[in-house]
Motif scaffolding. Structure first.
Motif, PDB file in Angstrom:
ATOM      1  N   ALA A   1      -6.531   2.492  -5.827  1.00  0.00           N
ATOM      2  CA  ALA A   1      -5.514   3.403  -6.351  1.00  0.00           C
ATOM      3  C   ALA A   1      -4.307   3.445  -5.414  1.00  0.00           C
ATOM      4  O   ALA A   1      -4.443   3.702  -4.218  1.00  0.00           O
ATOM      5  CB  ALA A   1      -6.095   4.809  -6.520  1.00  0.00           C
ATOM      6  N   GLY A   2      -3.124   3.176  -5.958  1.00  0.00           N
ATOM      7  CA  GLY A   2      -1.910   3.214  -5.163  1.00  0.00           C
ATOM      8  C   GLY A   2      -1.620   1.940  -4.409  1.00  0.00           C
ATOM      9  O   GLY A   2      -0.786   1.937  -3.493  1.00  0.00           O
ATOM     10  N   VAL A   3      -2.257   0.835  -4.769  1.00  0.00           N
ATOM     11  CA  VAL A   3      -1.976  -0.467  -4.166  1.00  0.00           C
ATOM     12  C   VAL A   3      -1.346  -1.353  -5.236  1.00  0.00           C
ATOM     13  O   VAL A   3      -1.863  -1.444  -6.356  1.00  0.00           O
ATOM     14  CB  VAL A   3      -3.258  -1.116  -3.619  1.00  0.00           C
ATOM     15  CG1 VAL A   3      -2.944  -2.496  -3.025  1.00  0.00           C
ATOM     16  CG2 VAL A   3      -3.901  -0.224  -2.556  1.00  0.00           C
ATOM     17  N   VAL A   4      -0.240  -2.003  -4.909  1.00  0.00           N
ATOM     18  CA  VAL A   4       0.434  -2.883  -5.868  1.00  0.00           C
ATOM     19  C   VAL A   4      -0.553  -3.972  -6.290  1.00  0.00           C
ATOM     20  O   VAL A   4      -1.107  -4.672  -5.438  1.00  0.00           O
ATOM     21  CB  VAL A   4       1.692  -3.509  -5.257  1.00  0.00           C
ATOM     22  CG1 VAL A   4       2.406  -4.386  -6.291  1.00  0.00           C
ATOM     23  CG2 VAL A   4       2.644  -2.429  -4.742  1.00  0.00           C
TER      24      VAL A   4
ATOM     25  N   ASP B   1       0.525   9.005  -1.515  1.00  0.00           N
ATOM     26  CA  ASP B   1      -0.142   7.956  -0.746  1.00  0.00           C
ATOM     27  C   ASP B   1      -1.180   7.244  -1.594  1.00  0.00           C
ATOM     28  O   ASP B   1      -1.771   7.834  -2.520  1.00  0.00           O
ATOM     29  CB  ASP B   1      -0.879   8.566   0.455  1.00  0.00           C
ATOM     30  CG  ASP B   1       0.047   8.987   1.577  1.00  0.00           C
ATOM     31  OD1 ASP B   1       1.137   8.402   1.716  1.00  0.00           O
ATOM     32  OD2 ASP B   1      -0.337   9.918   2.327  1.00  0.00           O
ATOM     33  N   ALA B   2      -1.434   5.999  -1.265  1.00  0.00           N
ATOM     34  CA  ALA B   2      -2.612   5.327  -1.798  1.00  0.00           C
ATOM     35  C   ALA B   2      -3.863   6.071  -1.339  1.00  0.00           C
ATOM     36  O   ALA B   2      -3.876   6.714  -0.284  1.00  0.00           O
ATOM     37  CB  ALA B   2      -2.653   3.877  -1.326  1.00  0.00           C
ATOM     38  N   ALA B   3      -4.925   5.956  -2.124  1.00  0.00           N
ATOM     39  CA  ALA B   3      -6.166   6.656  -1.775  1.00  0.00           C
ATOM     40  C   ALA B   3      -6.666   6.244  -0.395  1.00  0.00           C
ATOM     41  O   ALA B   3      -7.162   7.082   0.378  1.00  0.00           O
ATOM     42  CB  ALA B   3      -7.234   6.377  -2.837  1.00  0.00           C
ATOM     43  N   LEU B   4      -6.517   4.970  -0.044  1.00  0.00           N
ATOM     44  CA  LEU B   4      -7.027   4.533   1.254  1.00  0.00           C
ATOM     45  C   LEU B   4      -6.191   5.112   2.399  1.00  0.00           C
ATOM     46  O   LEU B   4      -6.711   5.340   3.502  1.00  0.00           O
ATOM     47  CB  LEU B   4      -7.086   3.003   1.317  1.00  0.00           C
ATOM     48  CG  LEU B   4      -5.784   2.206   1.401  1.00  0.00           C
ATOM     49  CD1 LEU B   4      -5.311   2.027   2.834  1.00  0.00           C
ATOM     50  CD2 LEU B   4      -5.985   0.831   0.773  1.00  0.00           C
TER      51      LEU B   4
ATOM     52  N   VAL C   1      -5.520  -2.022  14.576  1.00  0.00           N
ATOM     53  CA  VAL C   1      -6.060  -2.575  13.339  1.00  0.00           C
ATOM     54  C   VAL C   1      -4.948  -2.595  12.299  1.00  0.00           C
ATOM     55  O   VAL C   1      -3.890  -1.984  12.484  1.00  0.00           O
ATOM     56  CB  VAL C   1      -7.276  -1.780  12.797  1.00  0.00           C
ATOM     57  CG1 VAL C   1      -8.465  -1.890  13.729  1.00  0.00           C
ATOM     58  CG2 VAL C   1      -6.907  -0.327  12.558  1.00  0.00           C
ATOM     59  N   ALA C   2      -5.195  -3.299  11.205  1.00  0.00           N
ATOM     60  CA  ALA C   2      -4.241  -3.344  10.093  1.00  0.00           C
ATOM     61  C   ALA C   2      -5.031  -3.380   8.794  1.00  0.00           C
ATOM     62  O   ALA C   2      -6.205  -3.771   8.771  1.00  0.00           O
ATOM     63  CB  ALA C   2      -3.318  -4.550  10.203  1.00  0.00           C
ATOM     64  N   ILE C   3      -4.359  -3.001   7.713  1.00  0.00           N
ATOM     65  CA  ILE C   3      -4.959  -3.050   6.391  1.00  0.00           C
ATOM     66  C   ILE C   3      -4.274  -4.156   5.599  1.00  0.00           C
ATOM     67  O   ILE C   3      -3.046  -4.153   5.440  1.00  0.00           O
ATOM     68  CB  ILE C   3      -4.815  -1.713   5.645  1.00  0.00           C
ATOM     69  CG1 ILE C   3      -5.329  -0.552   6.509  1.00  0.00           C
ATOM     70  CG2 ILE C   3      -5.545  -1.782   4.307  1.00  0.00           C
ATOM     71  CD1 ILE C   3      -6.754  -0.695   6.989  1.00  0.00           C
ATOM     72  N   GLY C   4      -5.060  -5.115   5.124  1.00  0.00           N
ATOM     73  CA  GLY C   4      -4.558  -6.155   4.254  1.00  0.00           C
ATOM     74  C   GLY C   4      -5.101  -5.968   2.855  1.00  0.00           C
ATOM     75  O   GLY C   4      -5.874  -5.047   2.583  1.00  0.00           O
ATOM     76  N   THR C   5      -4.685  -6.831   1.946  1.00  0.00           N
ATOM     77  CA  THR C   5      -5.241  -6.836   0.595  1.00  0.00           C
ATOM     78  C   THR C   5      -5.496  -8.276   0.185  1.00  0.00           C
ATOM     79  O   THR C   5      -4.843  -9.207   0.664  1.00  0.00           O
ATOM     80  CB  THR C   5      -4.294  -6.178  -0.437  1.00  0.00           C
ATOM     81  OG1 THR C   5      -3.118  -6.983  -0.607  1.00  0.00           O
ATOM     82  CG2 THR C   5      -3.914  -4.775  -0.019  1.00  0.00           C
TER      83      THR C   5
ATOM     84  N   VAL D   1       0.862  -1.182   0.000  1.00  0.00           N
ATOM     85  CA  VAL D   1       0.000   0.000   0.000  1.00  0.00           C
ATOM     86  C   VAL D   1       0.898   1.231   0.000  1.00  0.00           C
ATOM     87  O   VAL D   1       1.690   1.438   0.927  1.00  0.00           O
ATOM     88  CB  VAL D   1      -0.932   0.003   1.228  1.00  0.00           C
ATOM     89  CG1 VAL D   1      -1.775   1.270   1.256  1.00  0.00           C
ATOM     90  CG2 VAL D   1      -1.821  -1.241   1.237  1.00  0.00           C
ATOM     91  N   ASN D   2       0.796   2.056  -1.028  1.00  0.00           N
ATOM     92  CA  ASN D   2       1.703   3.196  -1.193  1.00  0.00           C
ATOM     93  C   ASN D   2       1.642   4.169  -0.028  1.00  0.00           C
ATOM     94  O   ASN D   2       0.549   4.562   0.417  1.00  0.00           O
ATOM     95  CB  ASN D   2       1.356   3.972  -2.470  1.00  0.00           C
ATOM     96  CG  ASN D   2       1.889   3.321  -3.728  1.00  0.00           C
ATOM     97  OD1 ASN D   2       2.491   2.243  -3.689  1.00  0.00           O
ATOM     98  ND2 ASN D   2       1.663   3.975  -4.862  1.00  0.00           N
TER      99      ASN D   2
END
Length: 546
Positions: free
Chosen positions: A259-262, A157-160, A227-231, A135-136
């Protein structure tokens, strides 16, 4: 961290020395997995032994934290400091966090001021969040676990991440992942990357954390962040959640901006929240979704109202279809039997189901992803310093031995390079069939049995981590929702040989709010979460037959 030349960064990462704001390891690394021991063999404390009076980091929820902050009994700075101390103490054992953000305490101090003046920006204001390292972030490297992206951070940054910052969240750092989100070799080892080494499962350290959001799942199990952000493309949020005994929500496709995530595939990729409870996951999703509520097809859609999940609703009258998946073994099936009994005792109706079309989905998904990966990774690499396309990335891996210290293969890269373009009529027909069959598999099952959700085991008990063998992870439960773009949610269900097993819940398109509400009630009824024990081993890997 300051900018360095790309060659210097690669050398430092390959040597395992470039981790900002934290110690990377103690003891000697395992030559196969990269895991390290604690040095003195001493057990790790529960996060419940927190230096924050009255706050158990293992079990506290975001609403409880915000209530304390409102009363002045806790500050975001104190909370962030507690998590940073815990990362320093515990992360050398599990290698879940790649780096901490050197500005984290500055972010927390700004939230302190907002709390003092009653000007908070919502439930995530002052809450520490870890980001998967695909995540950028404009002020930290974003590597997807690869030395090829170890140079300058992305420009934006990524949009999120913008949404999280705007909501006042504290970006605590980046988590390790399966390199390139497990889309490089045919026999990868989940939780390994050339940048971060091998992440260990906090419950049993020689077992795997599952991929590719491995570091996020392990970090949450070890209470290294709120918390964490996964994909996820297929299973990469829910499997690490299940295998590390936490909660993971894969949102409906398009609900959270990519947007902005590999990428792997725009047709299936989504970021989503991971947490130790459904309440925190739901509150995080509400921030991640922001104003981006369009369905993948462009028609209007929305997250819908999130009920007060601090008081989970009743299961009485709910209908759940149980998809057993006996291929995951009799011990997992026994967990599902106990789960069904608990739900029935709470008033739910549980009926056994088998969603159709699974064999055809398994046949078509991988070839479609190859074409989509080539298209999407070329577009992403064009925005970064380093290899500019998939062909250059393949050559980079061939010429950098550190990329081959666990497994050498990049067969998926090579197949993707040769795959049909996404303009090819055969590819288009394949993706159209995948979309139709995957949605029908869920929609038909829900409609025929009048269900609120479909439930299945998220994961087998974690297999031993073994670079030579690779993963043992053919887990079909995540595929229908992943391919359809429908929401899924994993909550803790029980244990097999001290290893967590999750319950995966699936619902219809953009039924995220309803699924989270149901998941909160299921979570409350099962009450299956337990703190990890950091055991060195539990004996031979008998989790599944091969």
């Amino acid at each position: 961290m300051g900018k360095k030349s790309r060659s210097a960064l690669i050398a430092a990462l390959a040597a395992g020395s470039l981790f900002t704001g934290m110690s990377t390891s103690t003891g000697a690394p395992n030559p196969q997995t990269g895991a390290t021991g604690p040095g003195d063999g001493s057990p790790l404390p529960s996060a419940g032994a927190s230096p924050l009076p009255g706050v158990d980091l293992d079990t506290v929820t975001i609403p409880e934290l915000q209530a304390r902050m409102t009363r002045g009994a806790l500050t975001p700075s104190a909370l962030t400091s507690a998590y940073l101390r815990r990362i320093k103490a515990v992360n050398p054992k599990i290698h879940a966090v790649l780096r901490t953000d050197p500005t984290a305490l500055r972010q927390a101090a700004a939230s302190d001021v907002r709390h003092r003046h009653g000007a908070t920006r919502g439930p995530l204001d002052g809450i520490p969040v870890l980001l998967k390292d695909n995540v950028n972030t404009r002020d930290m490297p974003t590597t997807a676990g690869s030395l090829a992206l170890a140079g300058d951070p992305p420009d934006t940054d990524a949009a999120l991440v913008t949404r999280l910052r705007d909501a006042g969240a504290v970006i605590l750092g980046k988590t390790n992942l399966s390199e390139w989100a497990n889309f490089r070799g045919e026999k990868p080892t989940s939780g390994w990357s050339a940048v971060g080494g091998q992440t260990a499962n906090p419950y049993v350290l020689d077992r795997n954390p599952c991929g590719s959001s491995a570091g996020a799942g392990a970090a949450l199990a070890a209470s290294l962040s709120q918390v964490a952000i996964g994909t996820e493309t297929d299973g990469s949020i829910v499997c690490p959640a299940g295998m590390n005994g936490v909660v993971g929500h894969k949102p409906s496709l398009g609900l959270v901006s990519g947007a902005g995530v590999v990428p792997i595939s725009a047709e299936q990729d989504t970021a989503g929240p991971m947490a130790r409870n459904v309440t925190d996951a739901a509150l995080t999703l509400s921030v991640l979704a922001g104003g981006n509520t369009s369905r993948a097809g462009g028609s209007p859609g929305s997250l819908g109202p999130l009920n007060d999940l601090t008081h989970p609703g009743s299961l009485r009258g709910k209908r759940v279809g149980l998809w057993r998946l006996p291929s995951l073994g009799p011990a997992v099936d026994a967990v599902m039997t106990r789960t069904a009994e608990q739900l029935r005792t709470a008033g739910a109706e549980v009926v056994e189901v088998t969603p159709p079309h699974q064999a055809r989905l398994a046949e078509l998904e991988f070839p479609a992803l190859l074409s989509e990966f080539h298209r999407d990774i070329d577009a992403y690499l064009a925005t970064r310093h380093g290899p500019r396309n998939l062909g250059e990335l393949i050559e980079f891996n061939r010429t950098h031995p550190a990329e081959r210290t666990c497994f050498a293969g990049q067969e998926l890269f090579e197949k993707a390079l040769a795959a049909p373009a996404t303009t090819d009529p055969a590819y288009r027909a394949m993706r159209a069939e995948l979309r139709r069959l995957s949605r029908n598999s869920i929609d038909e099952t829900l409609r025929t049995h009048h269900l609120d959700a479909i439930a299945s085991p998220t994961n087998p008990p974690a297999w031993t981590t073994d670079c030579a063998r690779g993963d043992n992870d053919v887990i079909p439960s995540s595929t229908p929702a992943a391919v359809a773009g429908y929401p899924s949610l994993s909550v803790p269900a029980g244990f097999v040989n001290k290893l967590p097993v999750g319950l995966l819940l699936m619902a219809g398109d953009h039924q995220d709010a309803e699924l989270l509400s149901l998941g909160a009630a299921v979570e409350h009824r099962l009450d299956a979460w337990r703190a990890p024990g950091y055991l060195p081993s539990v004996g031979p890997d008998g989790s599944r037959s091969r």
